[in-house]
Design an enzyme around this catalytic site. Structure first.
Site, PDB file in Angstrom:
ATOM      1  N   ARG A  33      11.407  -0.208  10.661  1.00  0.00           N
ATOM      2  CA  ARG A  33      10.513   0.001  11.762  1.00  0.00           C
ATOM      3  C   ARG A  33      10.510  -0.975  13.021  1.00  0.00           C
ATOM      4  O   ARG A  33      10.795  -2.169  12.929  1.00  0.00           O
ATOM      5  CB  ARG A  33       8.975  -0.062  11.285  1.00  0.00           C
ATOM      6  CG  ARG A  33       8.830   1.318  10.547  1.00  0.00           C
ATOM      7  CD  ARG A  33       7.408   1.236   9.688  1.00  0.00           C
ATOM      8  NE  ARG A  33       6.260   0.258  10.528  1.00  0.00           N
ATOM      9  CZ  ARG A  33       5.252   0.215   9.890  1.00  0.00           C
ATOM     10  NH1 ARG A  33       4.902   0.795   8.695  1.00  0.00           N
ATOM     11  NH2 ARG A  33       4.120  -0.493  10.493  1.00  0.00           N
ATOM     12  N   ARG A  44      -9.434   0.369   8.693  1.00  0.00           N
ATOM     13  CA  ARG A  44      -9.023  -1.193   8.852  1.00  0.00           C
ATOM     14  C   ARG A  44     -10.061  -2.160   9.637  1.00  0.00           C
ATOM     15  O   ARG A  44      -9.684  -3.023   9.996  1.00  0.00           O
ATOM     16  CB  ARG A  44      -7.784  -1.069   9.605  1.00  0.00           C
ATOM     17  CG  ARG A  44      -6.609  -0.663   8.754  1.00  0.00           C
ATOM     18  CD  ARG A  44      -5.256  -1.240   9.491  1.00  0.00           C
ATOM     19  NE  ARG A  44      -4.499  -0.411   8.503  1.00  0.00           N
ATOM     20  CZ  ARG A  44      -2.754  -0.534   8.782  1.00  0.00           C
ATOM     21  NH1 ARG A  44      -2.485  -1.301   9.739  1.00  0.00           N
ATOM     22  NH2 ARG A  44      -2.066   0.302   7.859  1.00  0.00           N
ATOM     23  N   ARG A  88      11.934  -4.731   4.798  1.00  0.00           N
ATOM     24  CA  ARG A  88      11.430  -3.386   4.681  1.00  0.00           C
ATOM     25  C   ARG A  88      12.297  -2.343   5.236  1.00  0.00           C
ATOM     26  O   ARG A  88      12.538  -2.381   6.432  1.00  0.00           O
ATOM     27  CB  ARG A  88      10.273  -3.160   5.081  1.00  0.00           C
ATOM     28  CG  ARG A  88       9.542  -1.782   4.743  1.00  0.00           C
ATOM     29  CD  ARG A  88       7.988  -1.611   4.845  1.00  0.00           C
ATOM     30  NE  ARG A  88       7.368  -2.027   6.145  1.00  0.00           N
ATOM     31  CZ  ARG A  88       6.157  -1.734   6.274  1.00  0.00           C
ATOM     32  NH1 ARG A  88       5.119  -1.506   5.262  1.00  0.00           N
ATOM     33  NH2 ARG A  88       5.640  -2.170   7.541  1.00  0.00           N
ATOM     34  N   ARG A  95       0.688  -8.594  14.165  1.00  0.00           N
ATOM     35  CA  ARG A  95      -0.052  -7.832  13.194  1.00  0.00           C
ATOM     36  C   ARG A  95      -0.929  -8.666  12.477  1.00  0.00           C
ATOM     37  O   ARG A  95      -2.164  -8.262  12.253  1.00  0.00           O
ATOM     38  CB  ARG A  95       0.996  -6.937  12.423  1.00  0.00           C
ATOM     39  CG  ARG A  95       1.465  -5.690  13.203  1.00  0.00           C
ATOM     40  CD  ARG A  95       2.750  -5.269  12.842  1.00  0.00           C
ATOM     41  NE  ARG A  95       2.704  -4.657  11.466  1.00  0.00           N
ATOM     42  CZ  ARG A  95       3.763  -4.290  10.532  1.00  0.00           C
ATOM     43  NH1 ARG A  95       4.745  -4.950  11.184  1.00  0.00           N
ATOM     44  NH2 ARG A  95       3.906  -3.829   9.745  1.00  0.00           N
ATOM     45  N   LYS A 144       0.729  -1.366   0.060  1.00  0.00           N
ATOM     46  CA  LYS A 144       0.072  -0.032  -0.120  1.00  0.00           C
ATOM     47  C   LYS A 144       0.916   1.180   0.076  1.00  0.00           C
ATOM     48  O   LYS A 144       0.616   2.157  -0.781  1.00  0.00           O
ATOM     49  CB  LYS A 144      -0.969   0.142   1.320  1.00  0.00           C
ATOM     50  CG  LYS A 144      -1.832  -1.125   1.310  1.00  0.00           C
ATOM     51  CD  LYS A 144      -2.903  -1.172   2.478  1.00  0.00           C
ATOM     52  CE  LYS A 144      -2.033  -1.123   3.777  1.00  0.00           C
ATOM     53  NZ  LYS A 144      -1.248  -2.397   4.301  1.00  0.00           N
TER      54      LYS A 144
HETATM   55  P1  ADP Z   1       1.413  -1.716   7.885  1.00  0.00           P
HETATM   56  O1  ADP Z   1       2.714  -1.428   7.156  1.00  0.00           O
HETATM   57  O2  ADP Z   1       1.425  -2.577   9.015  1.00  0.00           O
HETATM   58  O3  ADP Z   1       0.366  -1.790   6.872  1.00  0.00           O
HETATM   59  P2  ADP Z   1       0.837   1.108   8.948  1.00  0.00           P
HETATM   60  O4  ADP Z   1       2.167   1.983   8.841  1.00  0.00           O
HETATM   61  O5  ADP Z   1      -0.213   1.273   8.063  1.00  0.00           O
HETATM   62  O6  ADP Z   1       1.324  -0.537   9.116  1.00  0.00           O
HETATM   63  O7  ADP Z   1       0.250   1.113  10.535  1.00  0.00           O
HETATM   64  C1  ADP Z   1       1.245   0.984  11.440  1.00  0.00           C
HETATM   65  C2  ADP Z   1       0.496   0.641  12.893  1.00  0.00           C
HETATM   66  O8  ADP Z   1      -0.294   1.946  13.247  1.00  0.00           O
HETATM   67  C3  ADP Z   1      -0.597  -0.326  12.941  1.00  0.00           C
HETATM   68  O9  ADP Z   1       0.150  -1.758  13.419  1.00  0.00           O
HETATM   69  C4  ADP Z   1      -1.447  -0.074  13.864  1.00  0.00           C
HETATM   70  O10 ADP Z   1      -1.004   0.043  15.173  1.00  0.00           O
HETATM   71  C5  ADP Z   1      -1.523   1.689  13.716  1.00  0.00           C
HETATM   72  N1  ADP Z   1      -2.552   1.848  12.778  1.00  0.00           N
HETATM   73  C6  ADP Z   1      -2.419   2.522  11.388  1.00  0.00           C
HETATM   74  N2  ADP Z   1      -3.598   2.552  10.904  1.00  0.00           N
HETATM   75  C7  ADP Z   1      -4.653   2.162  11.601  1.00  0.00           C
HETATM   76  C8  ADP Z   1      -5.991   2.066  11.528  1.00  0.00           C
HETATM   77  N3  ADP Z   1      -6.546   2.520  10.626  1.00  0.00           N
HETATM   78  N4  ADP Z   1      -6.596   1.658  12.632  1.00  0.00           N
HETATM   79  C9  ADP Z   1      -5.941   1.172  13.704  1.00  0.00           C
HETATM   80  N5  ADP Z   1      -4.586   1.395  13.868  1.00  0.00           N
HETATM   81  C10 ADP Z   1      -3.965   1.833  12.929  1.00  0.00           C
HETATM   82  P1  ADP Z   2       2.251  -1.751   3.198  1.00  0.00           P
HETATM   83  O1  ADP Z   2       2.109  -0.229   3.120  1.00  0.00           O
HETATM   84  O2  ADP Z   2       1.228  -2.277   2.500  1.00  0.00           O
HETATM   85  O3  ADP Z   2       2.526  -2.403   4.619  1.00  0.00           O
HETATM   86  P2  ADP Z   2       5.024  -1.478   1.632  1.00  0.00           P
HETATM   87  O4  ADP Z   2       4.492  -0.694   0.634  1.00  0.00           O
HETATM   88  O5  ADP Z   2       5.487  -1.020   2.686  1.00  0.00           O
HETATM   89  O6  ADP Z   2       3.588  -2.226   2.359  1.00  0.00           O
HETATM   90  O7  ADP Z   2       5.839  -2.719   1.071  1.00  0.00           O
HETATM   91  C1  ADP Z   2       6.127  -3.824   2.060  1.00  0.00           C
HETATM   92  C2  ADP Z   2       7.537  -4.240   1.456  1.00  0.00           C
HETATM   93  O8  ADP Z   2       7.359  -4.869   0.407  1.00  0.00           O
HETATM   94  C3  ADP Z   2       8.551  -3.074   1.254  1.00  0.00           C
HETATM   95  O9  ADP Z   2       9.855  -3.414   1.353  1.00  0.00           O
HETATM   96  C4  ADP Z   2       8.300  -2.832  -0.198  1.00  0.00           C
HETATM   97  O10 ADP Z   2       9.476  -2.262  -0.936  1.00  0.00           O
HETATM   98  C5  ADP Z   2       7.886  -4.141  -0.834  1.00  0.00           C
HETATM   99  N1  ADP Z   2       7.254  -4.312  -2.085  1.00  0.00           N
HETATM  100  C6  ADP Z   2       6.190  -3.487  -2.237  1.00  0.00           C
HETATM  101  N2  ADP Z   2       5.470  -3.905  -3.379  1.00  0.00           N
HETATM  102  C7  ADP Z   2       6.139  -5.011  -3.784  1.00  0.00           C
HETATM  103  C8  ADP Z   2       6.102  -5.715  -5.164  1.00  0.00           C
HETATM  104  N3  ADP Z   2       4.938  -5.252  -6.092  1.00  0.00           N
HETATM  105  N4  ADP Z   2       7.116  -6.861  -5.221  1.00  0.00           N
HETATM  106  C9  ADP Z   2       7.974  -6.668  -4.251  1.00  0.00           C
HETATM  107  N5  ADP Z   2       8.015  -6.070  -3.186  1.00  0.00           N
HETATM  108  C10 ADP Z   2       7.258  -5.132  -2.927  1.00  0.00           C
END
Ligand code: ADP
Ligand code: ADP
Length: 222
Positions: A161, A89, A128, A172, A14
């Site tokens: 992170r 979420r 990541r 998670r 995402k």
């Molecule tokens: P991820 O890479 O796991 O998708 P995010 O950066 O989006 O993580 O979120 C990190 C943390 O922030 C989540 O594990 C949760 O604790 C909190 N968080 C983010 N967005 C939400 C949401 N919409 N509702 C509840 N908690 C959230």
């Molecule tokens: P989210 O926001 O859904 O938690 P991220 O965009 O941070 O996910 O992506 C998670 C990890 O996967 C990062 O290290 C990113 O560079 C890698 N990644 C994202 N998209 C792809 C893809 N299409 N193929 C391989 N690796 C990917």
């Protein structure tokens, strides 16, 4: 107002796709995870509260999360539209968003699901690295930065992170996948859900998401 919701499990891509979609649409990204990390860094009361949940890999309660999101949505730069990354979420968050948009006479234009199997999610999260300035994500194997430890887009330092450790990643997944399936069902029921295969290379996923937006009738810039 063009409101696009980007859905996917942690690690689905995402945060990688949101800025690419935002550039196509000419609207900002609102990522609740980034908003929470900024609040933690600034040591605000909301940040102190949210941190307890984030460190445990749990969702922050809806009441706090919805308030944070709606405050950000009310800012002037969001007037024409937004890409929402990581919100909603839970089913409760999806309902709160619907209600807030209905008050403005609008609704979610498309909910785009980036679909990736669980074993690949763990591999992605454990490799990541994200940038300090804006949270731009990289992967040490699949998507490395041009210069080690430095963001291609803004030159800031890359870091891992604290919640991308194996034990927290598992927590998670356990906590969040059930809630995600409820959110998916919410948008399937309202007819705006579109699914893209997230196992493809980043560029291919991006083009597929762009095509789904066009098919959904969400206007794509330029
Ligand atoms: P991820 O890479 O796991 O998708 P995010 O950066 O989006 O993580 O979120 C990190 C943390 O922030 C989540 O594990 C949760 O604790 C909190 N968080 C983010 N967005 C939400 C949401 N919409 N509702 C509840 N908690 C959230
Ligand atoms: P989210 O926001 O859904 O938690 P991220 O965009 O941070 O996910 O992506 C998670 C990890 O996967 C990062 O290290 C990113 O560079 C890698 N990644 C994202 N998209 C792809 C893809 N299409 N193929 C391989 N690796 C990917």
């Amino acid at each position: 107002m063009n409101v696009v919701v980007l859905l996917g499990a942690p690690g689905a891509g995402k945060g990688t796709q949101a800025p690419l979609l935002a550039a196509r649409l000419g609207v900002p990204v609102i990522a609740t995870g980034d908003l929470f990390r900024a609040a933690v860094r600034d040591g605000t009361p909301l940040g102190v509260e949210a941190r307890r949940y984030m460190d445990a890999g749990q969702l922050v309660p809806d009441e706090i999360t919805v308030k944070l999101l709606l405050e950000r949505l009310a800012r002037p730069d969001a007037a024409a539209g937004v890409i929402l990354d990581g919100f909603p979420r839970t089913a409760g968050q999806a309902e709160a968003l619907d209600a807030a948009l209905a008050e403005r006479g609008t609704r979610v234009g498309a909910a785009l699901l980036v679909d990736v199997p669980a074993d690949e999610l763990v591999r992605r999260l454990s490799g990541r690295w994200i940038c300090r300035a804006a949270g731009h994500p990289y992967h040490e194997v699949s998507s490395p930065p041009r210069a080690a430890g430095v963001c291609d887009l803004d030159g800031s330092e890359l870091y891992q992170r604290t919640d991308d450790q194996p034990a927290t990643i598992r927590a998670r997944m356990d906590q969040q996948l059930g809630a995600l399936s409820q959110v998916i069902e919410h948008y399937r029921a309202s007819g705006v859900l579109r699914t893209v295969d997230g196992l493809q290379p980043i560029e291919v996923v991006s083009n597929a998401l762009g095509a789904e937006l066009a098919a959904a009738g969400v206007v794509v810039a330029g």
